[in-house]
Design an enzyme around this catalytic site. Structure first.
Site, PDB file in Angstrom:
ATOM      1  CB  SER A  64      21.866   7.405  27.239  1.00  0.00           C
ATOM      2  OG  SER A  64      21.931   5.906  27.933  1.00  0.00           O
ATOM      3  CE  LYS A  67      24.827   5.573  28.868  1.00  0.00           C
ATOM      4  NZ  LYS A  67      23.888   4.206  28.569  1.00  0.00           N
ATOM      5  CE1 TYR A 191      25.958   4.200  32.193  1.00  0.00           C
ATOM      6  CE2 TYR A 191      24.790   3.242  33.777  1.00  0.00           C
ATOM      7  CZ  TYR A 191      24.876   3.714  32.558  1.00  0.00           C
ATOM      8  OH  TYR A 191      24.089   3.182  31.511  1.00  0.00           O
ATOM      9  CE1 TYR A 243      20.718   3.519  24.516  1.00  0.00           C
ATOM     10  CE2 TYR A 243      18.440   4.386  23.882  1.00  0.00           C
ATOM     11  CZ  TYR A 243      19.317   4.285  24.716  1.00  0.00           C
ATOM     12  OH  TYR A 243      19.483   5.296  25.569  1.00  0.00           O
ATOM     13  CB  VAL A 261      15.644   5.622  29.192  1.00  0.00           C
ATOM     14  CG1 VAL A 261      16.312   4.761  28.370  1.00  0.00           C
ATOM     15  CG2 VAL A 261      16.625   5.898  30.550  1.00  0.00           C
TER      16      VAL A 261
HETATM   17  N1  GLU Z   1      21.356   5.304  33.142  1.00  0.00           N
HETATM   18  C1  GLU Z   1      20.212   4.397  32.322  1.00  0.00           C
HETATM   19  C2  GLU Z   1      20.785   2.920  32.381  1.00  0.00           C
HETATM   20  O1  GLU Z   1      21.799   2.576  32.658  1.00  0.00           O
HETATM   21  C3  GLU Z   1      20.897   5.228  30.924  1.00  0.00           C
HETATM   22  C4  GLU Z   1      19.703   4.430  29.848  1.00  0.00           C
HETATM   23  C5  GLU Z   1      19.833   5.149  28.665  1.00  0.00           C
HETATM   24  O2  GLU Z   1      19.442   6.331  28.729  1.00  0.00           O
HETATM   25  O3  GLU Z   1      19.639   4.616  27.625  1.00  0.00           O
HETATM   26  O4  GLU Z   1      19.932   2.073  32.239  1.00  0.00           O
END
Ligand code: GLU
Length: 308
Positions: A64, A67, A191, A243, A261
């Protein structure tokens, strides 16, 4: 040894000894294979000095954290129009939560939860083939990190593609509200692949420099994004970067940051430093346990919290 180098080395040494490492993410099978004892830390200060320790040169799955960079690209393309399809409020929900989407008619709370990041990726994809969009994201990452060896780990992407049922649900749900413009499988393909970019702490800290330097790439002096936009991306990172653990991160560390993650965290001390830390064990909110602790120790020691 400078004060910064000493702090980074001592924190890494201390982290090596800890046994409370959290749980490595296992819902993406390929991530479960990572060594839970790994720990890396890299800091680049305003003068460009690099302090690195532990496994700072071992590539890991940034997940993530990518992002932050897709948000930067999408804002470059669409400007404030982006905020029509994604909000910028903290979610208070898990990274892959679906409940909020129903209440909010398919408009995700922010660009850093999965739904929001999928909507951002869809915007970057529009008008392109998936391969071109992915190439653009990767090239941007290489450019800001000043490192053209950065690559995507196809095994991780394939592993997530095989098991990404939640993301398929989120994307289809948004599509039903007209929030996504492209075929769901195209958007998700891009993604998964940008989440599967592999980088070391050193590369990631390099990539984050423009956010700590008012939008400028210190290597070239070029403006990557206007200072105002860097400020705003940092604001979204502070409020939404961890989060439903974002409040805790602001409280303990006091810096804008984004976790993934894979166990990485990119943190920005505006005007002072770009910091990347990696330890694969996560807390229940999905944030690196030792990564947060290391950043808490670092900001305390160097007085880098934005709250003074
Ligand atoms: N590619 C992971 C997912 O979509 C990213 C999650 C993350 O790092 O928060 O679940």
């Amino acid at each position: 040894m400078s004060i910064l180098e000493r702090a980074v080395q001592e924190i890494a040494d201390e982290m090596r000894k800890r046994t409370d490492r959290g749980q490595v993410a296992s819902y993406i099978p390929e991530l479960a294979r990572v060594d839970p004892n790994a720990f890396g830390l890299a800091v680049i200060d305003a003068e460009g000095n690099v302090a690195a320790a532990g496994d700072a040169d071992t590539p890991f799955s940034i997940q993530s954290i990518s992002k932050v960079f897709t948000l930067t690209l999408a804002l470059g393309k669409a400007g404030d129009r982006l905020w029509k399809r994604v909000g910028r409020e903290p979610s208070g929900s898990a990274f892959n939560s679906i409940v909020q989407l129903e209440h909010e008619k398919g408009i995700p709370r922010n660009p850093f939860i999965n739904a929001g990041a999928i909507a951002v990726t869809d915007l970057i994809l529009s008008g392109h083939q998936p391969r071109e969009a992915l190439g653009e994201i990767l090239r941007f990452m290489q450019f800001v990190a000043d490192d053209y060896s950065i690559a995507i780990d196809d095994k991780v992407a394939a592993s997530e593609e095989r098991t990404g049922y939640r993301n398929v649900a989120l994307a289809n749900y948004m599509k039903s509200f007209g929030v996504l413009d492209n075929p769901v499988n195209f958007t998700l393909g891009v993604y998964y692949h940008h989440c599967a970019i592999s980088m070391s702490c050193r590369q990631l800290a390099m990539a984050g420099r423009f956010l700590s330097r008012a939008g400028r790439n210190p290597t070239t002096g070029h403006v990557v994004i206007p200072a105002e936009r860097a400020r705003r991306i940092n604001a979204v990172m502070l409020m939404c970067g961890h989060y439903d653990g974002s409040g805790e991160f602001a409280y303990r560390v006091g810096l804008p940051g984004k976790s993934g993650v894979g166990g990485g965290i990119l943190a920005v001390a505006p005007g002072k430093a770009s910091i990347a830390v990696w330890s694969p064990g996560l807390d229940p909110a999905g944030n690196s346990r030792l990564g947060q602790l290391a950043l808490e120790m670092l900001t305390k020691r160097l007085g880098w919290s934005i709250f003074a």
